[in-house]
Design a protein around this motif. Structure first.
Motif, PDB file in Angstrom:
ATOM      1  N   ASN A   1       0.849  -1.188   0.000  1.00  0.00           N
ATOM      2  CA  ASN A   1       0.000   0.000   0.000  1.00  0.00           C
ATOM      3  C   ASN A   1       0.887   1.242   0.000  1.00  0.00           C
ATOM      4  O   ASN A   1       1.758   1.391   0.861  1.00  0.00           O
ATOM      5  CB  ASN A   1      -0.902  -0.026   1.243  1.00  0.00           C
TER       6      ASN A   1
ATOM      7  N   LYS B   1       1.280   6.023   2.266  1.00  0.00           N
ATOM      8  CA  LYS B   1       2.199   6.831   3.079  1.00  0.00           C
ATOM      9  C   LYS B   1       3.316   7.464   2.249  1.00  0.00           C
ATOM     10  O   LYS B   1       3.880   8.493   2.629  1.00  0.00           O
ATOM     11  CB  LYS B   1       2.771   5.991   4.234  1.00  0.00           C
TER      12      LYS B   1
ATOM     13  N   THR C   1      -1.341  -1.575  -3.797  1.00  0.00           N
ATOM     14  CA  THR C   1      -2.636  -1.130  -3.267  1.00  0.00           C
ATOM     15  C   THR C   1      -2.593   0.362  -2.980  1.00  0.00           C
ATOM     16  O   THR C   1      -1.577   0.875  -2.504  1.00  0.00           O
ATOM     17  CB  THR C   1      -2.972  -1.894  -1.969  1.00  0.00           C
TER      18      THR C   1
ATOM     19  N   GLU D   1      -8.643   0.606  -3.112  1.00  0.00           N
ATOM     20  CA  GLU D   1      -9.559   0.510  -1.981  1.00  0.00           C
ATOM     21  C   GLU D   1     -10.297   1.833  -1.796  1.00  0.00           C
ATOM     22  O   GLU D   1      -9.739   2.908  -2.075  1.00  0.00           O
ATOM     23  CB  GLU D   1      -8.792   0.231  -0.686  1.00  0.00           C
TER      24      GLU D   1
ATOM     25  N   GLU E   1     -11.860  -8.882   2.502  1.00  0.00           N
ATOM     26  CA  GLU E   1     -10.597  -8.527   3.154  1.00  0.00           C
ATOM     27  C   GLU E   1     -10.902  -8.399   4.637  1.00  0.00           C
ATOM     28  O   GLU E   1     -11.685  -7.518   5.037  1.00  0.00           O
ATOM     29  CB  GLU E   1     -10.006  -7.224   2.631  1.00  0.00           C
TER      30      GLU E   1
ATOM     31  N   GLY F   1      -5.844  -7.219   5.840  1.00  0.00           N
ATOM     32  CA  GLY F   1      -4.999  -6.040   5.937  1.00  0.00           C
ATOM     33  C   GLY F   1      -5.409  -5.091   7.023  1.00  0.00           C
ATOM     34  O   GLY F   1      -6.542  -5.134   7.489  1.00  0.00           O
ATOM     35  N   HIS F   2      -4.485  -4.255   7.391  1.00  0.00           N
ATOM     36  CA  HIS F   2      -4.524  -3.150   8.357  1.00  0.00           C
ATOM     37  C   HIS F   2      -3.699  -3.470   9.599  1.00  0.00           C
ATOM     38  O   HIS F   2      -3.984  -4.403  10.348  1.00  0.00           O
ATOM     39  CB  HIS F   2      -5.928  -2.730   8.764  1.00  0.00           C
ATOM     40  N   ASP F   3      -2.632  -2.698   9.735  1.00  0.00           N
ATOM     41  CA  ASP F   3      -1.715  -2.811  10.875  1.00  0.00           C
ATOM     42  C   ASP F   3      -0.979  -4.148  10.940  1.00  0.00           C
ATOM     43  O   ASP F   3      -0.469  -4.532  11.999  1.00  0.00           O
ATOM     44  CB  ASP F   3      -2.431  -2.531  12.201  1.00  0.00           C
TER      45      ASP F   3
ATOM     46  N   SER G   1      -2.435  -6.859   2.181  1.00  0.00           N
ATOM     47  CA  SER G   1      -2.024  -5.524   1.731  1.00  0.00           C
ATOM     48  C   SER G   1      -1.481  -4.791   2.954  1.00  0.00           C
ATOM     49  O   SER G   1      -2.134  -4.728   3.993  1.00  0.00           O
ATOM     50  CB  SER G   1      -3.182  -4.764   1.095  1.00  0.00           C
ATOM     51  N   ILE G   2      -0.267  -4.285   2.811  1.00  0.00           N
ATOM     52  CA  ILE G   2       0.467  -3.706   3.935  1.00  0.00           C
ATOM     53  C   ILE G   2       1.120  -2.406   3.495  1.00  0.00           C
ATOM     54  O   ILE G   2       1.766  -2.352   2.453  1.00  0.00           O
ATOM     55  CB  ILE G   2       1.535  -4.689   4.453  1.00  0.00           C
ATOM     56  N   GLY G   3       0.961  -1.362   4.316  1.00  0.00           N
ATOM     57  CA  GLY G   3       1.556  -0.082   3.941  1.00  0.00           C
ATOM     58  C   GLY G   3       2.171   0.682   5.099  1.00  0.00           C
ATOM     59  O   GLY G   3       3.330   1.087   5.038  1.00  0.00           O
ATOM     60  N   HIS G   4       1.380   0.878   6.156  1.00  0.00           N
ATOM     61  CA  HIS G   4       1.849   1.758   7.240  1.00  0.00           C
ATOM     62  C   HIS G   4       3.161   1.246   7.846  1.00  0.00           C
ATOM     63  O   HIS G   4       4.193   1.908   7.791  1.00  0.00           O
ATOM     64  CB  HIS G   4       0.755   1.860   8.310  1.00  0.00           C
TER      65      HIS G   4
HETATM   66  N1  LIG Z   1      -5.954  -2.993   3.257  1.00  0.00           N
HETATM   67  C1  LIG Z   1      -4.857  -2.742   4.173  1.00  0.00           C
HETATM   68  C2  LIG Z   1      -3.838  -1.899   3.496  1.00  0.00           C
HETATM   69  O1  LIG Z   1      -3.876  -1.710   2.289  1.00  0.00           O
HETATM   70  C3  LIG Z   1      -2.742  -1.321   4.283  1.00  0.00           C
HETATM   71  O2  LIG Z   1      -3.066  -1.157   5.635  1.00  0.00           O
HETATM   72  P1  LIG Z   1      -1.859  -0.647   6.582  1.00  0.00           P
HETATM   73  O3  LIG Z   1      -0.750  -1.659   6.479  1.00  0.00           O
HETATM   74  O4  LIG Z   1      -1.440   0.693   6.042  1.00  0.00           O
HETATM   75  O5  LIG Z   1      -2.459  -0.586   7.963  1.00  0.00           O
END
Ligand SMILES: NCC(=O)COP(=O)(O)O
Ligand SMILES: CC(=O)[C@@H](O)[C@H](O)COP(=O)(O)O
Length: 252
Positions: A7, A10, A41, A70, A165, A204-206, A226-229
């Motif tokens: 993702n 950021k 993503t 998303e 998801e 996904g998320h955290d 899906s991972i971004g933060h």
């Molecule tokens: N759908 C989760 C995503 O794309 C990224 O979530 P995060 O890793 O930023 O919390």
């Protein structure tokens, strides 16, 4: 193997902190893919705080891997408050213009700090059904952002979703605590329900390098994370190539 989708929200957030095009979201996507990421993503929000509609168009024109967009399907067009930045055309218009491999529908309001819950399909299922039908007519795979609630997951199948998801925020919050096993078990049961009704499973998320391996090896048939933060910070600390390799090693 579970697919890793990076993702880029950021990266866009850093770019938007100045009137500049650096860092380039598209170039960063190319570097993530060259390092081994399976997909990209993005989550364009109406205030375009990070990912903008223009980012989605640029990525759609260049990506040769899975592109997952998303967002809230009911998000209406919104005026840009930044000189030189295009207006937000509405979420569904972005999808019509880009036709990504996958669209993950998320029930976020415009003012939310981040995504923090899944759909209530008893409430939203009826008005989601035609949106899902349109997305599928565009050839876009449809995933719904869901809490680990078997009743809701069954409804996701009924409204025509291809995948769900699982919103993993509560799992991440519980990780390492006395509540971890109980919370994780709810996600395992949700994954079993998804498999039972024929829904593909994303999550996904955290998620991060500490909690990903246990999650991936506990739930069933996890197709994509899906991972971004956390990933963005880890990449600063470890270097992008090492970071991608570390996340991929959690998914084997
Ligand atoms: N759908 C989760 C995503 O794309 C990224 O979530 P995060 O890793 O930023 O919390
Ligand atoms: C749906 C979800 O959990 C994330 O993909 C979302 O993109 C996070 O949004 P922010 O990056 O704006 O917090």
């Amino acid at each position: 193997m579970t697919a890793l989708s990076i993702n880029l929200n950021k990266i866009a957030l850093i770019r938007n902190s100045r009137d500049t095009e650096y860092p380039s979201v598209a170039l960063h996507a190319a570097r993530c893919i060259a390092a081994g990421a399976h997909g990209i993503t993005v989550h364009p929000r109406p205030d375009q705080r990070h990912i903008r509609a223009d980012d989605c168009y640029e990525l759609a024109s260049m990506l040769e891997v899975e592109f997952n967009i998303e967002g809230n399907p009911f998000a209406a067009p919104a005026k840009s408050d930044r000189r030189g930045v295009s207006d937000y055309p509405g979420f569904m218009e972005i999808i019509r213009q880009t036709k990504p491999a996958q669209c993950t529908l998320v029930p976020d309001t415009n003012s939310q700090l981040t995504s923090d819950h899944g759909f209530n399909l008893q409430q939203d299922g009826e008005r989601l059904a035609p949106i899902i039908a349109e997305l599928k007519s565009l050839g876009v795979r449809v995933s719904l952002f869901m809490d680990p609630d078997p009743t809701q997951i069954r409804l996701a199948k009924e409204v025509g979703a291809d995948r769900i998801e699982l919103y993993t925020g509560p799992y991440a919050d519980s990780f390492g605590s006395q509540q971890q096993d109980e919370v994780l078990n709810a996600f395992v049961k949700a994954s079993e329900t998804a498999a039972e009704v024929g829904l593909g499973l994303n999550a996904g998320h955290d998620l991060n390098l500490h909690n990903l391996f246990l999650f991936k090896n506990s739930v069933h048939n996890l197709l994509e994370v899906s991972i971004g933060h956390a990933f963005t910070v880890d990449a600063i600390e470890m270097g992008l190539d090492n970071c991608i390799k570390s996340y991929l090693s959690c998914l084997r």
